[in-house]
Design a protein around this motif. Structure first.
Motif, mmCIF file in Angstrom:
data_model
loop_
_atom_site.group_PDB
_atom_site.id
_atom_site.type_symbol
_atom_site.label_atom_id
_atom_site.label_comp_id
_atom_site.label_asym_id
_atom_site.label_seq_id
_atom_site.Cartn_x
_atom_site.Cartn_y
_atom_site.Cartn_z
ATOM 1 N N SER A 148 0.889 -1.199 0.021
ATOM 2 C CA SER A 148 -0.013 -0.347 0.036
ATOM 3 C C SER A 148 0.647 1.377 0.242
ATOM 4 O O SER A 148 0.296 2.673 -0.603
ATOM 5 N N ASN A 149 2.079 0.966 0.912
ATOM 6 C CA ASN A 149 2.979 2.205 0.890
ATOM 7 C C ASN A 149 3.585 2.422 -0.551
ATOM 8 O O ASN A 149 5.145 0.506 -0.139
ATOM 9 N N ASP B 274 6.844 14.418 -5.418
ATOM 10 C CA ASP B 274 6.831 14.211 -3.546
ATOM 11 C C ASP B 274 7.936 14.565 -3.166
ATOM 12 O O ASP B 274 7.980 16.140 -1.813
ATOM 13 N N CYS C 147 3.152 7.478 -11.084
ATOM 14 C CA CYS C 147 2.666 7.067 -9.469
ATOM 15 C C CYS C 147 0.945 7.363 -8.804
ATOM 16 O O CYS C 147 0.352 7.305 -7.940
ATOM 17 N N GLN C 148 0.912 8.189 -9.693
ATOM 18 C CA GLN C 148 -0.827 9.153 -9.202
ATOM 19 C C GLN C 148 -1.965 7.978 -9.405
ATOM 20 O O GLN C 148 -2.728 7.347 -8.615
ATOM 21 N N THR C 149 -1.441 7.573 -10.428
ATOM 22 C CA THR C 149 -2.964 6.049 -11.109
ATOM 23 C C THR C 149 -2.560 5.150 -10.486
ATOM 24 O O THR C 149 -3.341 4.885 -9.425
ATOM 25 N N ASN C 150 -1.298 4.831 -9.422
ATOM 26 C CA ASN C 150 -1.421 3.467 -8.777
ATOM 27 C C ASN C 150 -0.641 3.829 -7.404
ATOM 28 O O ASN C 150 -0.495 3.226 -6.617
ATOM 29 N N HIS C 151 -1.552 5.501 -7.269
ATOM 30 C CA HIS C 151 -1.023 5.865 -5.805
ATOM 31 C C HIS C 151 -0.002 5.118 -4.528
ATOM 32 O O HIS C 151 0.532 4.920 -3.937
ATOM 33 N N LYS D 298 4.008 7.669 -4.241
ATOM 34 C CA LYS D 298 5.276 8.880 -4.570
ATOM 35 C C LYS D 298 6.518 8.827 -4.990
ATOM 36 O O LYS D 298 6.560 7.604 -5.560
#
Length: 380
Positions: free
Chosen positions: A167-168, A226, A193-197, A199
């Motif tokens: 998740s991170n 980020d 990165c945004q699509t796959n959550h 950073k």
């Protein structure tokens, strides 16, 4: 005898043409250096903007010593954090449009500080294959999960992130890659990165000062980055490094980054001088324009048989192949008054030893013409 391996391993490096030796440089600037009393054209400097020895930076350094002393005398969390540090942090935040900044004594320690403090069983790092050694050591020397994606292969990265169970997720790349001179597409990286959550962390050591209208580096690409790490000992022409990030990571690093907590803070005089250097970088656009001009000139002057890697930066890699070929070429160029260092494994992959040419705004057209002419003769 104990520790016999010390001598044995160095002797093995010598046999493989991989032994490293220091050279005492008597004088240096972005255009020339002097070794053993002989002056060479210097094409191995990271002083890309030619700001080292700049009178305004030197004056600020002297003023910083007068105001704050030459040493911070303590870690930042004891009594080492001073007004000069705060001033520089605010300058970086304004420059890169980030809420927070944290200063380190080197880029290596900054990269290791972030990755080692974030590493745990719930974090996954995804590094570009050509990431710097400090990033690799920071990511793979810890308890977290780390995986490398093919160099600038965004489909491969997307696949890794899509199938990740973590998740991170932190994607790590470089704005400009130090040995090839090519750049990451940080806008694409940001979208992935945004699509796959995830950073995005960018090591901007070789892009800061060079890219962007005001030398702001990879943030000029309007990418959603980020975390930005940049060193001060290259285009900025001082020393140390910084991390620019959000409030949460800043506070986390202050509490958990051992490299930051247990190191004496950056010299306040150096911080004072660095702020002045950034001001010069922001306004003296001609330095970046000249690098671009000289780089284009260099590429047009080389013969077709010279294997120059594509680049949009001040770094120009000429791949020769074997370690011996790179050493011999460097030595022949030194005989013609040109200082170029042979780059060999493990800094680059085996079979890709090279000459790494760096363009600086202090160079002149006649320097570039002579360099290209000499390389064409040496490399057949």
């Amino acid at each position: 005898m104990s520790f016999d391996f010390l001598r044995t391993r160095v002797e093995q490096q010598d046999l493989l043409n991989l032994k490293r030796r220091r050279v005492l440089v008597e004088q240096q600037n972005a255009r020339h250096l002097v070794v053993d009393g002989k002056q060479y054209l210097n094409f191995s400097s990271n002083d890309y903007l030619g700001l080292n020895h700049h009178p305004e930076i030197n004056k600020a350094l002297a003023q910083g010593v007068e105001k704050f002393g030459s040493c911070s005398s303590a870690s930042s969390l004891i009594s080492g954090y001073q007004y000069a540090h705060q001033h520089l942090e605010e300058k970086v935040c304004q420059w890169l449009n980030k809420p927070k900044c944290l200063l380190f004594n080197s880029g290596f320690s900054a990269n290791q500080a972030v990755l080692s403090s974030l590493a745990n069983e719930n974090v996954a790092f995804y590094l570009d294959k050509l990431s710097h050694a400090s990033l690799i050591d920071g990511a793979f020397g810890q308890n977290g999960y780390a995986k490398r994606f093919k160099h600038n292969d965004y489909a491969h990265l997307d696949q890794l992130l899509t199938t990740s169970k973590y998740s991170n997720k932190l994607v790590v790349s470089e704005g400009v890659f130090s040995m090839d001179g090519d750049a990451a597409d940080t806008a694409i990286l940001g979208n992935i990165c945004q699509t796959n959550h995830a950073k995005l962390y960018i090591d901007d050591a070789h892009a800061i000062g060079i890219k962007g209208t005001h030398g702001e580096g990879s943030v000029a690409d309007n990418a959603d980055i980020d975390i930005i790490m940049a060193t001060c000992g290259k285009a900025i022409a001082t020393s140390g490094a910084f991390i620019a990030c959000d409030n949460d990571l800043h506070d986390y690093l202050v509490n958990f980054a051992r490299h930051y907590i247990y190191s004496t803070a950056m010299s306040p005089a150096n911080a004072w001088a660095t702020a002045v250097s950034i001001e010069l970088i922001e306004k003296e656009h001609w330095r970046r324009e000249k690098i671009n001009h000289l780089s284009q000139l260099f590429s047009t002057k080389l013969d077709q048989h010279v294997n120059l890697l594509p680049t949009s930066s001040s770094i120009h890699a000429i791949v020769l192949g074997s370690e011996q070929q790179a050493i011999e070429a460097a030595n022949k160029l030194k005989a013609q008054g040109i200082w170029l260092t042979a780059i060999r494994p493990p800094t680059v992959a085996k079979g890709t030893s090279r000459l790494r040419v760096t363009m600086c705004s202090s160079h002149k057209e006649q320097d570039i013409n002579y360099l290209a002419e000499s390389i064409n003769k040496v490399i057949q």
